[in-house]
Structure formats: structure tokens, C-alpha cells
Scaffold this motif. Structure first.
Motif, PDB file in Angstrom:
ATOM      1  N   PHE A 110       2.803  -4.979 -47.906  1.00 47.84           N
ATOM      2  CA  PHE A 110       2.906  -3.606 -47.432  1.00 47.84           C
ATOM      3  C   PHE A 110       1.811  -3.325 -46.412  1.00 47.84           C
ATOM      4  O   PHE A 110       0.743  -3.917 -46.461  1.00 47.84           O
ATOM      5  CB  PHE A 110       2.774  -2.631 -48.601  1.00 47.84           C
ATOM      6  N   ASN A 111       2.104  -2.393 -45.514  1.00 48.31           N
ATOM      7  CA  ASN A 111       1.112  -1.999 -44.512  1.00 48.31           C
ATOM      8  C   ASN A 111      -0.030  -1.208 -45.140  1.00 48.31           C
ATOM      9  O   ASN A 111      -1.189  -1.436 -44.834  1.00 48.31           O
ATOM     10  CB  ASN A 111       1.766  -1.172 -43.406  1.00 48.31           C
ATOM     11  N   ASP A 112       0.320  -0.268 -46.002  1.00 49.02           N
ATOM     12  CA  ASP A 112      -0.670   0.577 -46.672  1.00 49.02           C
ATOM     13  C   ASP A 112       0.013   1.275 -47.844  1.00 49.02           C
ATOM     14  O   ASP A 112       1.203   1.067 -48.104  1.00 49.02           O
ATOM     15  CB  ASP A 112      -1.293   1.589 -45.702  1.00 49.02           C
ATOM     16  N   LEU A 113      -0.728   2.083 -48.554  1.00 53.15           N
ATOM     17  CA  LEU A 113      -0.196   2.769 -49.727  1.00 53.15           C
ATOM     18  C   LEU A 113       0.928   3.739 -49.355  1.00 53.15           C
ATOM     19  O   LEU A 113       1.924   3.857 -50.084  1.00 53.15           O
ATOM     20  CB  LEU A 113      -1.326   3.497 -50.456  1.00 53.15           C
ATOM     21  N   GLU A 115       6.810   5.324 -49.068  1.00 53.20           N
ATOM     22  CA  GLU A 115       7.935   5.555 -48.156  1.00 53.20           C
ATOM     23  C   GLU A 115       9.112   4.666 -48.556  1.00 53.20           C
ATOM     24  O   GLU A 115      10.261   5.117 -48.576  1.00 53.20           O
ATOM     25  CB  GLU A 115       7.521   5.269 -46.714  1.00 53.20           C
ATOM     26  N   LEU A 116       8.809   3.417 -48.893  1.00 50.09           N
ATOM     27  CA  LEU A 116       9.865   2.508 -49.348  1.00 50.09           C
ATOM     28  C   LEU A 116      10.458   2.977 -50.680  1.00 50.09           C
ATOM     29  O   LEU A 116      11.675   2.897 -50.895  1.00 50.09           O
ATOM     30  CB  LEU A 116       9.327   1.088 -49.464  1.00 50.09           C
ATOM     31  N   LEU A 117       9.594   3.487 -51.548  1.00 44.22           N
ATOM     32  CA  LEU A 117      10.072   4.032 -52.816  1.00 44.22           C
ATOM     33  C   LEU A 117      11.020   5.196 -52.568  1.00 44.22           C
ATOM     34  O   LEU A 117      12.104   5.269 -53.159  1.00 44.22           O
ATOM     35  CB  LEU A 117       8.898   4.485 -53.678  1.00 44.22           C
ATOM     36  N   LEU A 118      10.632   6.114 -51.692  1.00 41.72           N
ATOM     37  CA  LEU A 118      11.490   7.259 -51.392  1.00 41.72           C
ATOM     38  C   LEU A 118      12.819   6.798 -50.800  1.00 41.72           C
ATOM     39  O   LEU A 118      13.880   7.298 -51.184  1.00 41.72           O
ATOM     40  CB  LEU A 118      10.795   8.234 -50.437  1.00 41.72           C
ATOM     41  N   ASN A 119      12.785   5.845 -49.888  1.00 47.77           N
ATOM     42  CA  ASN A 119      14.027   5.330 -49.316  1.00 47.77           C
ATOM     43  C   ASN A 119      14.924   4.735 -50.393  1.00 47.77           C
ATOM     44  O   ASN A 119      16.151   4.903 -50.357  1.00 47.77           O
ATOM     45  CB  ASN A 119      13.736   4.302 -48.226  1.00 47.77           C
ATOM     46  N   HIS A 120      14.329   4.039 -51.345  1.00 49.39           N
ATOM     47  CA  HIS A 120      15.106   3.478 -52.445  1.00 49.39           C
ATOM     48  C   HIS A 120      15.726   4.592 -53.293  1.00 49.39           C
ATOM     49  O   HIS A 120      16.907   4.522 -53.668  1.00 49.39           O
ATOM     50  CB  HIS A 120      14.234   2.571 -53.312  1.00 49.39           C
ATOM     51  N   GLU A 121      14.935   5.617 -53.591  1.00 44.60           N
ATOM     52  CA  GLU A 121      15.450   6.736 -54.389  1.00 44.60           C
ATOM     53  C   GLU A 121      16.594   7.440 -53.663  1.00 44.60           C
ATOM     54  O   GLU A 121      17.569   7.867 -54.293  1.00 44.60           O
ATOM     55  CB  GLU A 121      14.332   7.723 -54.733  1.00 44.60           C
ATOM     56  N   ILE A 122      16.488   7.567 -52.352  1.00 41.49           N
ATOM     57  CA  ILE A 122      17.572   8.178 -51.573  1.00 41.49           C
ATOM     58  C   ILE A 122      18.831   7.320 -51.668  1.00 41.49           C
ATOM     59  O   ILE A 122      19.948   7.843 -51.804  1.00 41.49           O
ATOM     60  CB  ILE A 122      17.126   8.398 -50.109  1.00 41.49           C
ATOM     61  N   MET A 123      18.673   5.999 -51.644  1.00 40.10           N
ATOM     62  CA  MET A 123      19.814   5.097 -51.788  1.00 40.10           C
ATOM     63  C   MET A 123      20.464   5.267 -53.170  1.00 40.10           C
ATOM     64  O   MET A 123      21.691   5.324 -53.286  1.00 40.10           O
ATOM     65  CB  MET A 123      19.379   3.651 -51.591  1.00 40.10           C
TER      66      MET A 123
END
Length: 93
Positions: A2-5, A10-18
Motif C-alpha cells: 500500500f502507498n499509505d494508510l 480507500e481500498l476498503l471503501l471501494n470493496h464495501e461499495i462493491m
């Protein structure tokens, strides 16, 4: 890697949106099939998913406010820990 925390959440939110989109698909399918029993059952998942997205968005908002402040990260970490403790204790109450 990951780039940073912030990138992690952000990836978690994108997953939740999916996941939300998948649940929406099931809701629409149930209604098209006039399967109201399953539709009623899925409403619990809809409610839970709304909470998950809100949690991810809230965490991202906090991280954006913190920026690079190390003291802010300390408080952020402590807040997450306290939230986990409260969440674990809630079913026992």
C-alpha cells in the motif's frame, strides 16, 4: 503493498461499495421474482452494509483531517482500538 494508510482505507471503501452493489443486485432480483420472503431477509444485510460503508467513510474522513500529524495518528489508533473494544462488548450487554 500500500502507498499509505489512507490508501488502505480507500481500498476498503471501494470493496464495501462493491459489496453494496452486489446486495442491491440481490434486492432487485428478489423484487423482480416477487420473492418477498428473501427480500425481507436481505434487508438485514442492507442495513449492515450501510453501516460498513459509513464506518469506512468516517475513517477516511479522519485520516484526511489528520494528514501527516503523528499525534493525530496516535489518537486515531486509540479511537479504533476503543471502537473495537466497544463493538466486542456490545453483544454481551
Amino acid at each position: 503493498e500500500f502507498n499509505d494508510l489512507t490508501n488502505v482505507f480507500e481500498l476498503l471503501l471501494n470493496h464495501e461499495i462493491m459489496v453494496t452493489e452486489s446486495i442491491k443486485f440481490l434486492v432487485v432480483f428478489c423484487l423482480q421474482e416477487n420473492d418477498y420472503t428473501t427480500h425481507n431477509f436481505i434487508q438485514w444485510y442492507v442495513s449492515e452494509q450501510l453501516e460498513e460503508e459509513a464506518l469506512a467513510r468516517g475513517i477516511l474522513d479522519k485520516l484526511r483531517l489528520i494528514g501527516g500529524d503523528k499525534g493525530g495518528f496516535y489518537l486515531f489508533d486509540r479511537d479504533l482500538e476503543l471502537a473495537a473494544v466497544h463493538a466486542a462488548a456490545a453483544p454481551q450487554a
